[in-house]
Write a protein that holds these residues in place. Structure first.
Motif, PDB file in Angstrom:
ATOM      1  N   GLU A 158      28.206 -65.273 -10.833  1.00 29.90           N
ATOM      2  CA  GLU A 158      29.492 -64.449 -10.856  1.00 29.90           C
ATOM      3  C   GLU A 158      29.282 -63.118 -11.346  1.00 29.90           C
ATOM      4  OE1 GLU A 158      32.379 -68.327 -11.673  1.00 29.90           O
ATOM      5  OE2 GLU A 158      31.594 -66.988 -13.388  1.00 29.90           O
ATOM      6  N   LYS A 200      36.499 -68.044  -8.282  1.00 29.73           N
ATOM      7  CA  LYS A 200      36.391 -68.106  -9.587  1.00 29.73           C
ATOM      8  C   LYS A 200      36.461 -66.846 -10.226  1.00 29.73           C
ATOM      9  CE  LYS A 200      33.875 -72.519  -9.370  1.00 29.73           C
ATOM     10  NZ  LYS A 200      32.493 -73.168  -9.496  1.00 29.73           N
ATOM     11  N   LYS A 204      38.928 -65.226 -13.267  1.00 23.07           N
ATOM     12  CA  LYS A 204      38.615 -64.885 -14.446  1.00 23.07           C
ATOM     13  C   LYS A 204      38.667 -63.499 -14.790  1.00 23.07           C
ATOM     14  CE  LYS A 204      34.649 -68.329 -14.797  1.00 23.07           C
ATOM     15  NZ  LYS A 204      33.239 -68.316 -15.170  1.00 23.07           N
TER      16      LYS A 204
END
Length: 224
Positions: A158, A200, A204
């Protein structure tokens, strides 16, 4: 460059005074050491030192020994003063992370100019490790991301994905291109893994996740 502190290390008090006077005149704060062991002690006890000017030939511990000890603790820039220009000595110094070599005798004005140049360069290198875009702050060296000042936890991929987006703001990125650059060419998985990671990452990033735009049938674009 004012208010930055320089450690001047030389066993000749006359040389230390000469260098100190020119640095102070230019707005620097100066601390001194008369030998290698004292230099290491001073550096360990003073966390505000921004640069070291270091003579090679000194009692107790020579300049290379000082540089070796400092490099175990810090990447602070070091300018080495040497009485002779020897290629082997210079190569040894660069192996230890010496930033500049200046051969004695030298012009104090040239030394101050070198100090300014080294500090500008190292400050630019440090700044390049931090990317800030509309409330997203990414510190590459610390592997940390903050959104509106609040740290968020990202997985390794990420983090790499966000870094790639920020480095390519406004550029339409195909899934293949993202795979090749974030997952590398040896990745043989399904390209849909990108969609999972983007989902994701958006979550976040909170409201900042809207900066990651979907380009249907192609990939993504970061428009922050």
């Amino acid at each position: 460059m004012n208010d930055l502190k320089v450690l001047v290390v030389d066993d000749e008090s006359r040389m230390r005074k000469l260098v100190r006077d020119f640095l102070v005149k230019d707005g620097y704060s100066v601390v001194e050491a008369a030998d290698g062991e004292e230099a290491v002690d001073v550096f360990m006890s003073d966390k505000d030192i921004s640069l070291i000017i270091l003579d090679v030939m000194m009692p107790k511990l020579d300049g290379y020994g000082v540089a070796e000890e400092v490099r175990k603790m810090s990447d602070v820039p070091i300018i080495m003063l040497t009485a002779k220009s020897d290629e082997r000595d210079e190569l040894r110094g660069f192996d230890l992370g010496i930033d500049e070599y200046i051969t004695k005798p030298f012009s104090p004005r040239i030394l101050v100019a070198r100090v300014e140049a080294v500090l500008r360069r190292t400050q630019a290198d440090a700044d390049s490790n931090v990317i800030s875009v509309d409330g997203i702050e990414m510190d590459i060296a610390a592997h940390q991301v903050k959104v509106d000042g609040e740290p968020i936890e990202l997985s390794y991929k990420e983090f790499e994905l966000l870094n790639y987006f920020l480095q390519n703001r406004g550029v339409a990125l195909s899934r293949e291109k993202i795979l090749n650059n974030v997952w590398n060419y040896d990745y043989f998985g399904d390209a849909r893994t990108i969609d999972t990671h983007v989902k994701k990452l958006r979550s976040k990033l909170g409201s900042k996740g809207d900066y990651i735009k979907t380009i249907w049938g192609m990939g993504y674009k970061f428009e922050g």
